[in-house]
Scaffold this motif. Sequence first.
Motif, short mmCIF file in Angstrom:
data_model
loop_
_atom_site.label_atom_id
_atom_site.label_comp_id
_atom_site.label_asym_id
_atom_site.label_seq_id
_atom_site.Cartn_x
_atom_site.Cartn_y
_atom_site.Cartn_z
N LEU A 19 4.76 7.13 -14.45
CA LEU A 19 5.72 6.03 -14.50
C LEU A 19 4.90 4.63 -14.23
O LEU A 19 5.12 3.65 -14.68
CB LEU A 19 6.72 6.08 -13.56
CG LEU A 19 7.89 5.19 -13.73
CD1 LEU A 19 8.96 5.26 -14.92
CD2 LEU A 19 9.05 5.50 -12.64
N GLN A 20 3.96 4.84 -13.31
CA GLN A 20 3.25 3.51 -12.96
C GLN A 20 2.33 3.19 -14.36
O GLN A 20 2.26 1.83 -14.41
CB GLN A 20 2.23 4.02 -12.00
CG GLN A 20 2.87 4.31 -10.64
CD GLN A 20 3.23 2.87 -9.78
OE1 GLN A 20 3.19 1.83 -10.28
NE2 GLN A 20 3.52 3.14 -8.53
N GLU A 21 1.89 4.15 -14.97
CA GLU A 21 1.43 3.57 -16.10
C GLU A 21 2.22 2.91 -17.27
O GLU A 21 1.80 2.13 -17.98
CB GLU A 21 0.52 5.07 -16.90
CG GLU A 21 -0.58 5.50 -16.20
CD GLU A 21 -1.24 6.60 -17.17
OE1 GLU A 21 -2.43 7.00 -16.68
OE2 GLU A 21 -0.74 6.80 -17.98
N ARG A 22 3.49 3.34 -17.31
CA ARG A 22 4.19 2.97 -18.23
C ARG A 22 5.36 1.71 -18.12
O ARG A 22 5.77 1.04 -18.71
CB ARG A 22 5.26 3.97 -19.08
CG ARG A 22 4.45 5.33 -19.38
CD ARG A 22 5.59 5.72 -20.63
NE ARG A 22 5.87 5.12 -21.44
CZ ARG A 22 5.13 4.52 -22.61
NH1 ARG A 22 4.25 5.06 -22.94
NH2 ARG A 22 5.74 3.95 -23.44
N SER A 23 5.37 1.33 -16.70
CA SER A 23 6.40 0.53 -16.38
C SER A 23 5.89 -0.65 -15.26
O SER A 23 5.17 -0.15 -14.54
CB SER A 23 7.60 1.31 -15.57
OG SER A 23 8.43 0.36 -15.20
N LYS A 24 6.44 -1.65 -15.39
CA LYS A 24 6.07 -2.90 -14.50
C LYS A 24 7.12 -3.56 -14.06
O LYS A 24 7.28 -4.41 -13.36
CB LYS A 24 5.02 -3.92 -15.01
CG LYS A 24 3.62 -3.43 -15.55
CD LYS A 24 2.90 -2.55 -14.35
CE LYS A 24 1.68 -2.00 -14.78
NZ LYS A 24 0.94 -1.65 -13.55
N THR A 25 8.41 -2.85 -14.67
CA THR A 25 9.67 -3.61 -14.42
C THR A 25 10.99 -2.89 -14.04
O THR A 25 10.71 -1.60 -14.24
CB THR A 25 10.27 -4.46 -15.67
OG1 THR A 25 10.56 -3.48 -16.77
CG2 THR A 25 9.18 -5.33 -16.30
#
Length: 473
Positions: A19-25
């Motif tokens: 999830l950290q790799e795919r998301s910033k929002t």
Amino acid sequence: MKVPHYPYDALPSLLGDVLQERSKTPKDDAIGASVLEAVSSLVASGLAVYEKPEGGTAPLSSFGVLLASSGAGKSFHYAPLTEAITRWCARHAAQTPMNQYQQQAAHRVWKKQVSRIEKVIQECLASGEDIEAIEALLAKVLSQEPLPVVNQTLLQDDASMQAVLRSLEHWFVSGWIVDEGAVALNMLRAKDFPTLANLSGGKVIQHSRVGEPRKEIKGFLTTLFMVQPGLFKAFCKKRGEELKASGLAARFLYHAVLDEWIGSEDAGHAIIGRAHEQHGERVTVMLDELHARIRSGRKDLSSVAFGRAAKAILRELQERNLDLMARPGFAHCRDFLAKLAGHIARMAAKNHVFLGREGDVSVDLVEMAEQVCWYHFEAYQWMHDPLEHEPQRVRDAVTLAQWLNDQGVRQFAYHHANKVAMVIGMTTTRLRNAVGELFNQGRARIVTLKGKHYIEVLPPADRLDNVLGYGGV
């Protein structure tokens, strides 16, 4: 109430890394987490069950609802995070013709072997010889009949319950993950609601089709319905009673995406990194193990248990939930609170299996699952809040009364209405409509002090009764 943000830091180990790799929002947190939850539940549910602290076992499969409007980016996350399953199914589908040929050949050899043993038994009977050992051999060979080869239908793209049940007849694990979730929900018949509820609990269901005998199905179904919030509210308004009566409403884990969040993402932030590769490798390994289990005919699943400390935490959480259920403010979400401890236990056990951990389910997994499930509880509150189905003026009246209560006052100067509206975050027209609604409810009056008019908001009638007594003063 405000839409909660998904606690991305509460996803353990590999799941959190992906999830950290795919998301910033917050938007991508909710969407990505919903797919990760569905995928991990799907592959784990076919390998183990968990021992409930109160006794008995329960499946690791989950039911999810993603509330997100068109353009939120559902497919942007869905395709990469389910790629390992899609690739695995495609690889095995390509092998199916050869597997079918091999199975047919193996079945012919098996039938010849059975015929030879039966012939020997007939000869022994004719000569009066003992046939006990030969019959035991026949029973052993009969139990080794080659199983027919069936296509792997792990991800259902059909929107019908009938297709899901057909899949579970051959494979006891299936994922019903559809991006047009409103279509699937609206196609559910009245009898499908209890069927889904029974599947979520791992119960055996009776299923029959025209011209076919009734069959018993015990399968593990994972669902993720991606639905636009407005369409889901319309569905709940139309069939909400059926949803609640079957217990399904409280079995769903809700992920919510506000329309205001759409467009907040940066596609460049989502990467296919090492965590994504490890996630795909782990999913593939678990699917290979599931396939081997199905081909061998093994039906008994291993079970995972909670350690003493983890059980103690679950008991404390259950006591907290019971206390919350007694509060009037949570009346509309008591069903979910009653199942919240079960959601936490299932999620912790599922993560334990997916991450390949040994021994009992640990305390840290229970604590992290509690954070995630509390998010789901807040999303449930937001989705099923009775005020969400009321007209705007009623909701604004509640907002105004709550704001005054938070300020520790009961009145405001009418000539300051513009300022009050700006502070609360509504237009002056909406504020005046809210005041009118409070007058209609008998909860507002005009007070004149030194020639100036004030709007005084009174507590609800039940609170006045508690303060003044039913006889008044």
